[in-house]
Every structure is written in structure tokens, then in C-alpha cells.
Design an enzyme around this catalytic site. Sequence first.
Site, PDB file in Angstrom:
ATOM      1  N   CYS A  80      44.150  34.036  42.833  1.00  0.00           N
ATOM      2  CA  CYS A  80      45.287  34.511  42.033  1.00  0.00           C
ATOM      3  C   CYS A  80      45.115  35.983  41.650  1.00  0.00           C
ATOM      4  O   CYS A  80      46.029  36.794  41.806  1.00  0.00           O
ATOM      5  CB  CYS A  80      45.444  33.651  40.783  1.00  0.00           C
ATOM      6  SG  CYS A  80      45.803  31.918  41.135  1.00  0.00           S
ATOM      7  N   HIS A  81      43.919  36.326  41.140  1.00  0.00           N
ATOM      8  CA  HIS A  81      43.676  37.698  40.716  1.00  0.00           C
ATOM      9  C   HIS A  81      42.323  38.229  41.174  1.00  0.00           C
ATOM     10  O   HIS A  81      41.851  39.250  40.693  1.00  0.00           O
ATOM     11  CB  HIS A  81      43.792  37.816  39.189  1.00  0.00           C
ATOM     12  CG  HIS A  81      45.152  37.450  38.682  1.00  0.00           C
ATOM     13  ND1 HIS A  81      45.463  36.165  38.278  1.00  0.00           N
ATOM     14  CD2 HIS A  81      46.288  38.184  38.529  1.00  0.00           C
ATOM     15  CE1 HIS A  81      46.742  36.133  37.893  1.00  0.00           C
ATOM     16  NE2 HIS A  81      47.261  37.325  38.028  1.00  0.00           N
ATOM     17  N   GLY A  82      41.688  37.496  42.098  1.00  0.00           N
ATOM     18  CA  GLY A  82      40.493  38.012  42.738  1.00  0.00           C
ATOM     19  C   GLY A  82      39.210  37.926  41.942  1.00  0.00           C
ATOM     20  O   GLY A  82      38.400  38.857  41.985  1.00  0.00           O
TER      21      GLY A  82
END
Length: 222
Positions: free
Chosen positions: A186-188
Site C-alpha cells: 500500500c505504501h511500501g
Amino acid sequence: MSTVKKTNGTGEKPVKAPKTAVAAALNADSTTSGNIPAEDLRDDNNDQAPGVRRRDFIHIATVSFAGVGAAAVAMPIISQMSASADVRALASIDYDTSEIDPGMAVKISWRKQPVFIRNLTPAEIEAANKVDVGALRDPQTLADRTKPGKENWLITLGVCTHLGCVPLGAAAGEVKGEYGGYFCPCHGSHYDTAARIRKGPAPTNLVVPEFAFISDTVVKIG
């Protein structure tokens, strides 16, 4: 032709007609039992004023009924706030880890949350122990996150600590990120083999729930 009789000029007042029943009732209403005038029923005459006592009783009854009503309203709310039967049943779960081979992980559900149970290989344990803990965003050793004698069993919530997404890496073939643990696409956020945050926006490591081994292979979570 009729004649009008004259008064004798004595000044006597004419006799009034008897009071009617209505007039008598109105006059009776102006007094109370015991001939106490109604206007004398004041708040500072509580010892002799039955009217005041009746008013106090009405106030007490009103407050009592209000209290009963509030309790009746509150009981369903309190009941809803208490844990339901299915939630209480899932307060803890037992899981047999005997079928999880080294290097494998499974995802189970506990309290409606995903949980990762991972059987670390010797190489994964070594990689976790080589990390400089002081350089970590959320400093923890692998020993801090496992049980003595069971360092190969890493059990964490499968919930990314950034925004609550479920990271990859538990199922076979999923991306494990740059550090061989878990990866949240999703956001690494990248987690290492001890499920510690190493890269990305997640502020802390994956959460380790309360757990204990109740036999060589069965673990109780919760």
C-alpha cells in the site's frame, strides 16, 4: 290598584338569601381541613401544611420515576457495550504448528484480525540477529519478540502499523520485501525476518500478541 309598602325607616338591612350550594363549595375551597386558610400554606410552614407535603410527595415520585426510566434506557446501552458471546469465545485460540515447515508461514484469524505464524529457518534467525538494533526505528531483538527455546517461532499481527493494511509475505510466492520478512504494498513498508520495520512509513514493528506454547507444538494466542 296595588300599593307599595313603605319601609319604616328603621335602617335595618334586608336579610340576605341563604347561600347556594355552589357558593358554599367555593367558600369551603378557601380553607383546608382543620380550618387552615389556604393562603397560610407556605413553604416555611411545612409542619402544618398538608398541601406542601402532597407537593413534596409528587416531586419525589416524579424523580423516582425519572430514575427508573433512565435505568431502563441505560441497560440496553450497557448490554451492547459488553463483549458479545462470539468475541468472548475468541479471546484466545489454540493453534497446532506441527504442519508449518521451516521457512513457511500461515495466516490465521484471531479477534477478527489476521495473525502471522512463521517458522524461521536458521538463516533467517541469523540474519535477524546480525542487525544493529540501535539503528532500528523500533529497537527490538529477535529474542524480544519470541519465546525462550522457541526463537524460530515468530508470531505477529498481520497488520501494518502504518495504516492497518495486511502485508504480503505469509503465503507461498508472496513478495517478502527487501529484508526477507513482510512487505506492505500500500505504501511500501518493508519488514525483516523478525517482522521489524526497516523501510517505509510504518512507525513501529508488527505487533507481537500475547502468546504461549502449551505443548511442544500447540500455541495459545491471547
